[in-house]
Write a protein that holds these residues in place. Structure first.
Motif, short mmCIF file in Angstrom:
data_model
loop_
_atom_site.label_atom_id
_atom_site.label_comp_id
_atom_site.label_asym_id
_atom_site.label_seq_id
_atom_site.Cartn_x
_atom_site.Cartn_y
_atom_site.Cartn_z
N SER A 1 36.01 34.63 25.16
CA SER A 1 36.21 33.52 26.10
C SER A 1 37.68 33.10 26.15
O SER A 1 38.25 32.96 27.23
N HIS A 2 38.32 32.96 24.98
CA HIS A 2 39.73 32.54 24.96
C HIS A 2 40.64 33.62 25.52
O HIS A 2 41.61 33.33 26.22
N MET A 3 40.34 34.89 25.18
CA MET A 3 41.20 35.97 25.69
C MET A 3 41.03 36.15 27.20
O MET A 3 41.91 36.67 27.87
N GLY A 4 39.89 35.71 27.75
CA GLY A 4 39.71 35.72 29.21
C GLY A 4 40.76 34.86 29.89
O GLY A 4 41.33 35.25 30.93
N LEU A 5 41.05 33.71 29.29
CA LEU A 5 42.10 32.83 29.84
C LEU A 5 43.47 33.50 29.75
O LEU A 5 44.30 33.37 30.66
N VAL A 6 43.71 34.23 28.64
CA VAL A 6 45.00 34.93 28.48
C VAL A 6 45.16 36.00 29.56
O VAL A 6 46.23 36.13 30.17
N ILE A 7 44.09 36.78 29.81
CA ILE A 7 44.15 37.84 30.83
C ILE A 7 44.41 37.22 32.20
O ILE A 7 45.27 37.68 32.96
N ALA A 8 43.66 36.15 32.52
CA ALA A 8 43.82 35.49 33.83
C ALA A 8 45.26 35.00 33.99
O ALA A 8 45.87 35.17 35.05
N LEU B 1 36.09 26.91 37.30
CA LEU B 1 35.75 27.85 36.22
C LEU B 1 36.42 27.47 34.90
O LEU B 1 35.79 27.46 33.85
N THR B 2 37.72 27.13 34.97
CA THR B 2 38.42 26.79 33.72
C THR B 2 37.88 25.49 33.14
O THR B 2 37.71 25.36 31.93
N GLY B 3 37.56 24.52 34.01
CA GLY B 3 36.99 23.25 33.54
C GLY B 3 35.64 23.46 32.87
O GLY B 3 35.38 22.89 31.80
N THR B 4 34.81 24.32 33.49
CA THR B 4 33.49 24.63 32.88
C THR B 4 33.68 25.28 31.52
O THR B 4 32.97 24.97 30.56
N THR B 5 34.64 26.21 31.43
CA THR B 5 34.91 26.90 30.16
C THR B 5 35.29 25.91 29.06
O THR B 5 34.77 25.98 27.94
N VAL B 6 36.20 24.97 29.39
CA VAL B 6 36.66 24.00 28.40
C VAL B 6 35.48 23.13 27.95
O VAL B 6 35.32 22.84 26.75
N ALA C 1 48.85 26.45 35.76
CA ALA C 1 49.36 27.64 36.45
C ALA C 1 48.29 28.24 37.36
O ALA C 1 48.57 28.62 38.50
N LEU C 2 47.05 28.31 36.87
CA LEU C 2 45.96 28.87 37.67
C LEU C 2 45.63 27.97 38.86
O LEU C 2 45.39 28.46 39.97
N PHE C 3 45.63 26.66 38.64
CA PHE C 3 45.33 25.72 39.72
C PHE C 3 46.40 25.81 40.81
O PHE C 3 46.12 25.74 42.00
N ASN C 4 47.64 25.98 40.38
CA ASN C 4 48.76 26.11 41.31
C ASN C 4 48.61 27.39 42.14
O ASN C 4 49.00 27.44 43.30
#
Length: 458
Positions: free
Chosen positions: A292-299, A395-400, A384-387
């Motif tokens: 899950s955390h590395m998914g954010l790194v890849i994105a 998706l990021t909010g749900t993940t957190v 950065a993703l929101f921008n």
């Protein structure tokens, strides 16, 4: 660079020739000294590269990862002592030797400025890891876990090798410093699209991207404690580091390459977080949280903005320390109860109150509570993703939210509740374990005072 690599290699004779009583002490102290020397890589510099020669060099992207890899070697040796206490002396020596052998290879992979050397060291880390899992794992399924690890990694790195050879025939050099100066290739041709995909494939499996992640929970669950720490803290970071290096090299990725990776990474972060909510196995839960955390790194590293790269870098370092600490804590529970099932190991806080403090700190950092670098990393990546595209916030909010849910669930299950009736006698926690946890948590709390040491990734 050599003043760290040579002492690391000299750990081999230290491990092999030390008298049995002093073997653990000598190797641990030697590796702690090496780790202390490696802290000088973090010092800021005006030059893009430090210690640059034809093959290796330390720059802002690799310095923090190199320091992390040196810092974790003594911690892996300390964590393994109890696991190996009933083994013969030769096997203990062999175990420490295997751990030490991985270290120079990881350091070469992080500091290589030439793509062939990078590829060789990237692949060579696989062999000692495989030996650790298949020889010192706990369950009979460790062989199938080793096969999963081997085939996923090898099949994905074959396109990388072909792409590197193709680059060499096209440009004539594989030096990263020279490749940065060459004009960017047009990204609209099929050849270059396939080239980009081939260059990314090996790193996306190593990171791992959701859908290519099935080898990771298996490998984590079957590996000994040092193997789990190594996988979570360093080998996954090779994937993230490779994506950063290669995407900076090939210029801006075309959008139709962005979308599938970003979608899979963010969707995977949501999916693996929700899988964590219903995990019964403690090690498996921590392994899925790594995906899950590395998914954010890849994105973050595929959209290639300055902010996203910095966020990905901070998250890789923070996650390396956090997940390594969680695996150590899971191991201390396993050594006492001989079970990884959450329901059978609950309510340990009254028995091990000081260990419960470490559990609380590790879970709070995993949830990204202030003032941890995990929070800074997640906020930077989300901004950065929101921008880049507003809907990613969902998706990021749900993940957190899900991360906070499963982390709290893990903390409450292991520490609170009634003690199971089969636990009648439990060994006290000892100084070695407390020192191990302190050496994990201290860098995380100190780094927030000067986060630019690990944030400058470009």
């Amino acid at each position: 660079m050599l003043k760290v690599i040579i002492p690391t290699i000299m750990l081999l004779p230290t491990a092999l020739l030390s008298p049995p009583k002093l073997m653990w002490t000598n190797t641990t102290m030697h590796s702690i000294l090496t780790a202390t020397i490696s802290l000088q890589w973090l010092l800021p510099t005006y030059y893009p590269h430090k210690n640059l020669n034809q093959w290796i060099g330390v720059d802002q992207t690799s310095s923090s990862l190199l320091t992390l890899s040196c810092w974790l070697l003594p911690l892996m040796i300390m964590a393994s002592q109890n696991h190996l206490q009933h083994e013969p002396l030769t096997r203990k020596r062999l175990f420490i030797t295997t751990l030490i052998t991985i270290q120079p290879l990881i350091m070469l992979a992080f500091s290589a400025t030439e793509l062939t050397l990078f590829y060789i060291s990237f692949e060579a880390t696989l062999i000692p890891t495989l030996i650790l899992i298949t020889r010192w794992g706990n369950q009979p399924e460790r062989l199938s876990a080793g096969i999963y690890l081997l085939f996923y990694t090898l099949i994905s790195s074959l396109p990388l090798l072909i792409a590197i050879l193709h680059l060499h025939t096209q440009i004539g050099t594989l030096q990263l410093t020279t490749l940065k100066l060459t004009p960017l290739m047009p990204t609209n041709t099929w050849t270059n699209l396939l080239l980009n995909l081939a260059l990314l494939a090996a790193f996306l499996v190593k990171a791992p991207l959701y859908g290519l992640h099935l080898w990771l929970p298996k490998a984590h669950v079957e590996a000994p404690i040092a193997g789990s720490m190594l996988l979570a803290a360093l080998l996954l970071k090779l994937g993230g580091y490779g994506i950063m290096r290669i995407t900076l090299l090939t210029g801006p990725l075309p959008n139709h390459l962005h979308y599938p990776f970003l979608t899979l990474a963010l969707w995977g972060a949501v999916m693996t977080s929700s899988i964590c909510l219903r995990q019964t196995d403690l090690k498996s839960l921590i392994a899925y949280s790594s995906v899950s955390h590395m998914g954010l790194v890849i994105a973050a590293s595929t959209i290639q903005t300055h902010w996203s790269m910095s966020g990905a870098m901070i998250l890789m370092i923070s996650h390396g320390l956090t997940s390594s600490m969680l695996f150590c804590l899971a191991n201390t529970n396993y050594e006492r109860t001989h079970s990884r099932i959450l329901l059978l190991t609950r309510g340990l806080q009254p028995l091990l109150p000081l260990m419960a403090t470490w559990w609380l700190l590790a879970n709070l950092t995993n949830m990204a509570l202030p003032p941890t670098t995990n929070l800074m990393a997640e906020l930077t990546i989300m901004t950065a993703l929101f921008n880049w595209s507003a809907p990613t916030l969902i998706l990021t909010g749900t993940t957190v939210f899900l991360t906070a849910s499963y982390t709290l669930s893990m903390l409450l299950t292991t520490q609170r509740g009634t003690l199971p009736t089969h636990i009648t006698l439990i060994q006290n926690s000892n100084t070695r374990e407390h020192l191990l946890m302190a050496l994990h948590i201290t860098p995380m709390l100190l780094l927030i005072l000067k986060p630019e040491l690990i944030s400058t990734a470009l």
